[in-house]
Design a protein around this motif. Sequence first.
Motif, PDB file in Angstrom:
ATOM      1  N   ILE A 202       0.783  -1.160   0.172  1.00  0.00           N
ATOM      2  CA  ILE A 202       0.009  -0.088   0.024  1.00  0.00           C
ATOM      3  C   ILE A 202       0.898   1.224  -0.047  1.00  0.00           C
ATOM      4  CG2 ILE A 202      -1.808   1.385   1.269  1.00  0.00           C
ATOM      5  CD1 ILE A 202      -2.592  -1.465   0.099  1.00  0.00           C
ATOM      6  N   ALA A 203       2.028   1.176   0.709  1.00  0.00           N
ATOM      7  CA  ALA A 203       2.629   2.471   0.704  1.00  0.00           C
ATOM      8  C   ALA A 203       4.172   2.054   1.319  1.00  0.00           C
ATOM      9  CB  ALA A 203       2.232   3.234   1.695  1.00  0.00           C
ATOM     10  N   SER A 204       5.054   2.799   1.241  1.00  0.00           N
ATOM     11  CA  SER A 204       6.403   2.603   1.670  1.00  0.00           C
ATOM     12  C   SER A 204       6.533   2.892   3.162  1.00  0.00           C
ATOM     13  CB  SER A 204       7.316   3.327   1.042  1.00  0.00           C
ATOM     14  OG  SER A 204       7.372   4.841   1.440  1.00  0.00           O
ATOM     15  N   PRO A 205       7.418   2.104   3.892  1.00  0.00           N
ATOM     16  CA  PRO A 205       7.655   2.458   5.487  1.00  0.00           C
ATOM     17  C   PRO A 205       7.739   3.971   5.527  1.00  0.00           C
ATOM     18  CG  PRO A 205       9.095   0.611   4.679  1.00  0.00           C
ATOM     19  CD  PRO A 205       8.624   1.287   3.492  1.00  0.00           C
ATOM     20  N   GLU A 206       8.537   4.840   4.881  1.00  0.00           N
ATOM     21  CA  GLU A 206       8.651   6.174   4.944  1.00  0.00           C
ATOM     22  C   GLU A 206       7.198   6.891   4.946  1.00  0.00           C
ATOM     23  OE1 GLU A 206      12.288   4.544   3.572  1.00  0.00           O
ATOM     24  OE2 GLU A 206      10.268   4.439   2.648  1.00  0.00           O
ATOM     25  N   MET A 207       6.369   6.503   4.049  1.00  0.00           N
ATOM     26  CA  MET A 207       5.039   7.242   3.744  1.00  0.00           C
ATOM     27  C   MET A 207       4.128   6.608   4.879  1.00  0.00           C
ATOM     28  SD  MET A 207       2.705   6.874   0.556  1.00  0.00           S
ATOM     29  CE  MET A 207       3.790   7.461  -0.626  1.00  0.00           C
ATOM     30  N   ILE A 208       4.252   5.472   5.505  1.00  0.00           N
ATOM     31  CA  ILE A 208       3.576   5.089   6.441  1.00  0.00           C
ATOM     32  C   ILE A 208       3.680   5.873   7.795  1.00  0.00           C
ATOM     33  CG2 ILE A 208       2.906   3.024   7.920  1.00  0.00           C
ATOM     34  CD1 ILE A 208       3.495   1.392   5.336  1.00  0.00           C
ATOM     35  N   THR A 216      -0.720  12.097  14.141  1.00  0.00           N
ATOM     36  CA  THR A 216      -0.619  12.185  15.725  1.00  0.00           C
ATOM     37  C   THR A 216       0.218  13.301  16.061  1.00  0.00           C
ATOM     38  OG1 THR A 216       1.296  10.673  15.694  1.00  0.00           O
ATOM     39  CG2 THR A 216      -0.891   9.606  15.385  1.00  0.00           C
ATOM     40  N   GLY A 217       1.254  13.787  15.523  1.00  0.00           N
ATOM     41  CA  GLY A 217       2.117  14.776  16.085  1.00  0.00           C
ATOM     42  C   GLY A 217       3.168  14.027  16.830  1.00  0.00           C
ATOM     43  N   MET A 218       3.299  12.814  16.709  1.00  0.00           N
ATOM     44  CA  MET A 218       4.401  11.991  17.288  1.00  0.00           C
ATOM     45  C   MET A 218       5.671  12.153  16.347  1.00  0.00           C
ATOM     46  SD  MET A 218       2.374   8.500  18.839  1.00  0.00           S
ATOM     47  CE  MET A 218       3.923   7.954  19.394  1.00  0.00           C
ATOM     48  N   PRO A 219       7.000  12.025  17.080  1.00  0.00           N
ATOM     49  CA  PRO A 219       8.139  12.501  16.525  1.00  0.00           C
ATOM     50  C   PRO A 219       8.527  11.251  15.780  1.00  0.00           C
ATOM     51  CG  PRO A 219       8.480  12.119  18.767  1.00  0.00           C
ATOM     52  CD  PRO A 219       7.063  12.015  18.641  1.00  0.00           C
ATOM     53  N   ILE A 220       8.086  10.060  15.813  1.00  0.00           N
ATOM     54  CA  ILE A 220       8.588   8.806  15.329  1.00  0.00           C
ATOM     55  C   ILE A 220       7.219   7.944  14.820  1.00  0.00           C
ATOM     56  CG2 ILE A 220       8.485   7.650  17.473  1.00  0.00           C
ATOM     57  CD1 ILE A 220      11.145   6.308  16.543  1.00  0.00           C
ATOM     58  N   GLY A 221       7.478   7.174  13.666  1.00  0.00           N
ATOM     59  CA  GLY A 221       6.432   6.168  13.148  1.00  0.00           C
ATOM     60  C   GLY A 221       6.642   4.939  13.599  1.00  0.00           C
ATOM     61  N   PRO A 222       5.685   4.170  13.172  1.00  0.00           N
ATOM     62  CA  PRO A 222       5.814   2.663  13.499  1.00  0.00           C
ATOM     63  C   PRO A 222       7.240   2.085  13.112  1.00  0.00           C
ATOM     64  CG  PRO A 222       3.843   3.153  12.697  1.00  0.00           C
ATOM     65  CD  PRO A 222       4.477   4.338  12.581  1.00  0.00           C
ATOM     66  N   PHE A 223       7.638   2.225  11.876  1.00  0.00           N
ATOM     67  CA  PHE A 223       8.998   1.564  11.578  1.00  0.00           C
ATOM     68  C   PHE A 223      10.006   2.098  12.234  1.00  0.00           C
ATOM     69  CE2 PHE A 223       5.888   0.486   8.160  1.00  0.00           C
ATOM     70  CZ  PHE A 223       6.312  -0.795   7.717  1.00  0.00           C
ATOM     71  N   GLY A 224       9.877   3.488  12.329  1.00  0.00           N
ATOM     72  CA  GLY A 224      11.096   4.084  13.138  1.00  0.00           C
ATOM     73  C   GLY A 224      11.001   3.167  14.697  1.00  0.00           C
ATOM     74  N   ILE A 225       9.982   3.043  15.225  1.00  0.00           N
ATOM     75  CA  ILE A 225       9.765   2.452  16.575  1.00  0.00           C
ATOM     76  C   ILE A 225      10.354   1.109  16.522  1.00  0.00           C
ATOM     77  CG2 ILE A 225       8.031   1.483  18.218  1.00  0.00           C
ATOM     78  CD1 ILE A 225       6.414   4.057  17.438  1.00  0.00           C
ATOM     79  N   MET A 226      10.098   0.284  15.465  1.00  0.00           N
ATOM     80  CA  MET A 226      10.647  -1.021  15.274  1.00  0.00           C
ATOM     81  C   MET A 226      12.266  -1.148  15.248  1.00  0.00           C
ATOM     82  SD  MET A 226       7.741  -3.407  12.743  1.00  0.00           S
ATOM     83  CE  MET A 226       7.426  -1.978  11.681  1.00  0.00           C
ATOM     84  N   ASP A 227      12.711  -0.012  14.409  1.00  0.00           N
ATOM     85  CA  ASP A 227      14.026   0.354  14.409  1.00  0.00           C
ATOM     86  C   ASP A 227      14.653   0.242  15.861  1.00  0.00           C
ATOM     87  OD1 ASP A 227      14.526  -0.448  11.698  1.00  0.00           O
ATOM     88  OD2 ASP A 227      14.603   1.774  11.257  1.00  0.00           O
ATOM     89  N   GLN A 228      13.983   1.178  16.744  1.00  0.00           N
ATOM     90  CA  GLN A 228      14.246   1.388  17.898  1.00  0.00           C
ATOM     91  C   GLN A 228      14.438   0.026  18.735  1.00  0.00           C
ATOM     92  OE1 GLN A 228      12.641   4.954  20.157  1.00  0.00           O
ATOM     93  NE2 GLN A 228      13.883   6.295  18.558  1.00  0.00           N
ATOM     94  N   ILE A 229      13.315  -0.547  18.694  1.00  0.00           N
ATOM     95  CA  ILE A 229      13.090  -1.764  19.397  1.00  0.00           C
ATOM     96  C   ILE A 229      13.999  -3.100  19.322  1.00  0.00           C
ATOM     97  CG2 ILE A 229      11.521  -3.744  19.948  1.00  0.00           C
ATOM     98  CD1 ILE A 229       9.118  -1.789  19.713  1.00  0.00           C
TER      99      ILE A 229
END
Length: 289
Positions: A202-208, A216-229
Amino acid sequence: ASLPALADDGTVEDIGHGSLFSAAATNDVSGQATKSTRHSDLDPDHFVQNVRLDVTESLDGESDSNGKAADFARHIDLVIECVPEQVSIKKRTLRKLAEEFPPPTILCSNSSYFVPSLLGEFVKARTHFAHLHFHVPVLRSSVVDVSPHADTDPQVVRLLSDLVERIGHEPLVLSNEHPGYIFNWLLQSVLSAALQLRAADIASPEMIDQSWKSVTGMPIGPFGIMDQIGLDVIEQVLQNAKWSDHQAASVAQLLEIIRPLVDGGKLGTKTGAGFYSYHPPKSDPPASD
């Protein structure tokens, strides 16, 4: 069996080598509320080959990151298992810990996903076993999950909750056990949805991530969160799903939560009440001439 005091002069033993262990060893988190905190950074495969634990001999309150193996059960009030999130490793580790640290020592798992009734099958004194789950980074988090199972002594839950409060966190005691507790289950839903969008092209990680951050105004998205985890951790969580017999609530069950509120005219902020009550600010008095 009796229970330890878990008081200010108690002793906590961390068994593991994961991210929680690193945070505890660096910051001596448990030591904020206990006399002594020892950290046994043991490789699980090496650890389970030892019949007896090699715990540090000193009780001077200092952290010993080189904790070796000796029987010190009589001095330990609480043992926290922090080994990797694999059933086979936790099974072998918990069985050895249960042998070496019988009651009154309380034995806990810091598992991020498994439920205590599953891991509790590997310990002898199930009344003295529960999950005590810290979120990473430990010192920045404000909540700790306390999850008993059906056989956990209620006093164990109380003692663990008191300990969590003494180290400056808020205990969240679950009414019923659940994979991932509260936050991890919520987060897993978001991360899973992101992966599903990517799998469907549907979309790239960057677009998601951009969509998530913009709305949401959050500084990080789901894929960025996964990188941190850590993607290895995400892979393990996905693989561990086979151990869960959790049944998702039906749409009808979800509606049973929402419908009474709607029928009562509680539609959310637009009506001043929903799950919470909202009191609109008083209007400013008219300006005097």
